[in-house]
Design a protein around this motif. Structure first.
Motif, mmCIF file in Angstrom:
data_model
loop_
_atom_site.group_PDB
_atom_site.id
_atom_site.type_symbol
_atom_site.label_atom_id
_atom_site.label_comp_id
_atom_site.label_asym_id
_atom_site.label_seq_id
_atom_site.Cartn_x
_atom_site.Cartn_y
_atom_site.Cartn_z
ATOM 1 N N PRO A 53 -2.893 1.721 -4.406
ATOM 2 C CA PRO A 53 -2.936 3.163 -4.158
ATOM 3 C C PRO A 53 -3.897 3.502 -3.027
ATOM 4 O O PRO A 53 -5.051 3.098 -3.027
ATOM 5 C CB PRO A 53 -3.421 3.731 -5.485
ATOM 6 C CG PRO A 53 -4.143 2.617 -6.159
ATOM 7 C CD PRO A 53 -3.527 1.348 -5.681
ATOM 8 N N LEU A 54 -3.382 4.197 -2.039
ATOM 9 C CA LEU A 54 -4.172 4.669 -0.905
ATOM 10 C C LEU A 54 -4.102 6.186 -0.923
ATOM 11 O O LEU A 54 -3.135 6.776 -0.465
ATOM 12 C CB LEU A 54 -3.613 4.107 0.404
ATOM 13 C CG LEU A 54 -3.506 2.594 0.478
ATOM 14 C CD1 LEU A 54 -2.712 2.165 1.706
ATOM 15 C CD2 LEU A 54 -4.889 1.962 0.489
ATOM 16 N N TYR A 55 -5.115 6.801 -1.493
ATOM 17 C CA TYR A 55 -5.087 8.258 -1.680
ATOM 18 C C TYR A 55 -5.405 8.984 -0.384
ATOM 19 O O TYR A 55 -6.142 8.484 0.479
ATOM 20 C CB TYR A 55 -6.079 8.658 -2.773
ATOM 21 C CG TYR A 55 -5.737 8.061 -4.094
ATOM 22 C CD1 TYR A 55 -4.698 8.554 -4.859
ATOM 23 C CD2 TYR A 55 -6.440 6.964 -4.591
ATOM 24 C CE1 TYR A 55 -4.352 7.997 -6.075
ATOM 25 C CE2 TYR A 55 -6.107 6.400 -5.815
ATOM 26 C CZ TYR A 55 -5.077 6.929 -6.542
ATOM 27 O OH TYR A 55 -4.744 6.385 -7.749
ATOM 28 N N ASP A 56 -4.873 10.185 -0.246
ATOM 29 C CA ASP A 56 -5.098 10.985 0.954
ATOM 30 C C ASP A 56 -6.571 11.347 1.141
ATOM 31 O O ASP A 56 -7.000 11.635 2.246
ATOM 32 C CB ASP A 56 -4.228 12.243 0.941
ATOM 33 C CG ASP A 56 -4.509 13.142 -0.237
ATOM 34 O OD1 ASP A 56 -4.940 12.635 -1.297
ATOM 35 O OD2 ASP A 56 -4.301 14.355 -0.100
ATOM 36 N N THR A 57 -7.364 11.268 0.101
ATOM 37 C CA THR A 57 -8.787 11.605 0.205
ATOM 38 C C THR A 57 -9.595 10.471 0.865
ATOM 39 O O THR A 57 -10.765 10.659 1.198
ATOM 40 C CB THR A 57 -9.383 11.883 -1.177
ATOM 41 O OG1 THR A 57 -9.128 10.769 -2.035
ATOM 42 C CG2 THR A 57 -8.764 13.155 -1.780
ATOM 43 N N LEU A 58 -8.989 9.311 1.059
ATOM 44 C CA LEU A 58 -9.708 8.193 1.681
ATOM 45 C C LEU A 58 -10.108 8.471 3.119
ATOM 46 O O LEU A 58 -11.061 7.907 3.626
ATOM 47 C CB LEU A 58 -8.856 6.903 1.636
ATOM 48 C CG LEU A 58 -8.661 6.294 0.266
ATOM 49 C CD1 LEU A 58 -7.690 5.117 0.368
ATOM 50 C CD2 LEU A 58 -9.984 5.804 -0.287
ATOM 51 N N GLY A 67 0.833 -1.200 0.000
ATOM 52 C CA GLY A 67 0.000 0.000 0.000
ATOM 53 C C GLY A 67 0.863 1.242 0.000
ATOM 54 O O GLY A 67 1.794 1.366 0.792
ATOM 55 N N ILE A 68 0.575 2.152 -0.908
ATOM 56 C CA ILE A 68 1.290 3.417 -1.007
ATOM 57 C C ILE A 68 0.297 4.528 -0.702
ATOM 58 O O ILE A 68 -0.648 4.754 -1.447
ATOM 59 C CB ILE A 68 1.900 3.625 -2.414
ATOM 60 C CG1 ILE A 68 2.787 2.445 -2.820
ATOM 61 C CG2 ILE A 68 2.645 4.941 -2.489
ATOM 62 C CD1 ILE A 68 4.033 2.257 -1.989
ATOM 63 N N TYR A 69 0.503 5.203 0.426
ATOM 64 C CA TYR A 69 -0.397 6.272 0.862
ATOM 65 C C TYR A 69 0.238 7.622 0.562
ATOM 66 O O TYR A 69 1.415 7.833 0.846
ATOM 67 C CB TYR A 69 -0.655 6.157 2.371
ATOM 68 C CG TYR A 69 -1.480 7.292 2.918
ATOM 69 C CD1 TYR A 69 -2.865 7.289 2.792
ATOM 70 C CD2 TYR A 69 -0.880 8.364 3.545
ATOM 71 C CE1 TYR A 69 -3.621 8.334 3.280
ATOM 72 C CE2 TYR A 69 -1.632 9.417 4.043
ATOM 73 C CZ TYR A 69 -2.994 9.398 3.907
ATOM 74 O OH TYR A 69 -3.747 10.436 4.385
ATOM 75 N N GLY A 70 -0.535 8.524 -0.011
ATOM 76 C CA GLY A 70 -0.004 9.860 -0.237
ATOM 77 C C GLY A 70 -0.862 10.673 -1.179
ATOM 78 O O GLY A 70 -1.915 10.238 -1.642
ATOM 79 N N THR A 71 -0.364 11.863 -1.436
ATOM 80 C CA THR A 71 -1.035 12.773 -2.361
ATOM 81 C C THR A 71 -0.521 12.523 -3.774
ATOM 82 O O THR A 71 0.493 11.850 -3.964
ATOM 83 C CB THR A 71 -0.750 14.237 -1.985
ATOM 84 O OG1 THR A 71 0.659 14.454 -2.030
ATOM 85 C CG2 THR A 71 -1.270 14.565 -0.604
ATOM 86 N N ASN A 72 -1.203 13.090 -4.731
ATOM 87 C CA ASN A 72 -0.781 12.976 -6.120
ATOM 88 C C ASN A 72 0.428 13.888 -6.323
ATOM 89 O O ASN A 72 0.298 15.102 -6.372
ATOM 90 C CB ASN A 72 -1.933 13.376 -7.039
ATOM 91 C CG ASN A 72 -1.616 13.117 -8.483
ATOM 92 O OD1 ASN A 72 -0.609 12.502 -8.813
ATOM 93 N ND2 ASN A 72 -2.475 13.585 -9.355
ATOM 94 N N CYS A 73 1.609 13.277 -6.399
ATOM 95 C CA CYS A 73 2.845 14.041 -6.533
ATOM 96 C C CYS A 73 3.894 13.161 -7.213
ATOM 97 O O CYS A 73 3.693 11.951 -7.351
ATOM 98 C CB CYS A 73 3.344 14.494 -5.159
ATOM 99 S SG CYS A 73 3.792 13.138 -4.065
ATOM 100 N N PRO A 74 5.004 13.738 -7.638
ATOM 101 C CA PRO A 74 6.036 12.935 -8.292
ATOM 102 C C PRO A 74 6.536 11.767 -7.434
ATOM 103 O O PRO A 74 6.801 10.684 -7.951
ATOM 104 C CB PRO A 74 7.159 13.941 -8.561
ATOM 105 C CG PRO A 74 6.448 15.236 -8.713
ATOM 106 C CD PRO A 74 5.327 15.166 -7.711
ATOM 107 N N GLN A 75 6.648 11.963 -6.132
ATOM 108 C CA GLN A 75 7.141 10.894 -5.264
ATOM 109 C C GLN A 75 6.196 9.696 -5.258
ATOM 110 O O GLN A 75 6.637 8.559 -5.149
ATOM 111 C CB GLN A 75 7.352 11.419 -3.841
ATOM 112 C CG GLN A 75 8.473 12.427 -3.727
ATOM 113 C CD GLN A 75 8.088 13.832 -4.187
ATOM 114 O OE1 GLN A 75 6.924 14.159 -4.398
ATOM 115 N NE2 GLN A 75 9.097 14.677 -4.362
#
Length: 92
Positions: free
Chosen positions: A83-88, A58-66
């Motif tokens: 993908p674990l988006y910050d909006t979850l 699981g990769i948690y974060g915002t939509n960014c280059p990293q």
């Protein structure tokens, strides 16, 4: 990504705008070669934590280059990224 790195190593792959005093500046670009090396290093770090090919990560974060680099890191080691988006977490 390997084919793109071979064909165009110094080409612009990921861009991010720098923000100073709430004003967005010009894009700062990371090349295909830089992203490739970062993904290989990050993939090795993920593997060193016991995540193996065929596992899920699981990769948690915002939509960014990293986040894109983390996704490519998983791909380069045959790890399924989740993908674990910050909006979850909104409204929890």
């Amino acid at each position: 990504m390997c084919d793109s790195v071979k064909r165009n190593p110094s080409g612009q792959m990921l861009g991010q705008r720098q923000v100073d005093e709430k004003k967005a500046g010009p894009y700062v670009w990371t090349t295909y070669q830089e992203v490739y090396y970062a993904a290989i290093r990050m993939g090795s770090a993920i593997r060193s934590r016991g995540v193996n090919p065929g596992d899920r990560c699981g990769i948690y974060g915002t939509n960014c280059p990293q986040w894109i680099i983390a996704m490519e890191a998983c791909n380069s080691h045959a790890i399924t990224y989740v993908p674990l988006y910050d909006t979850l977490v909104a409204g929890c």
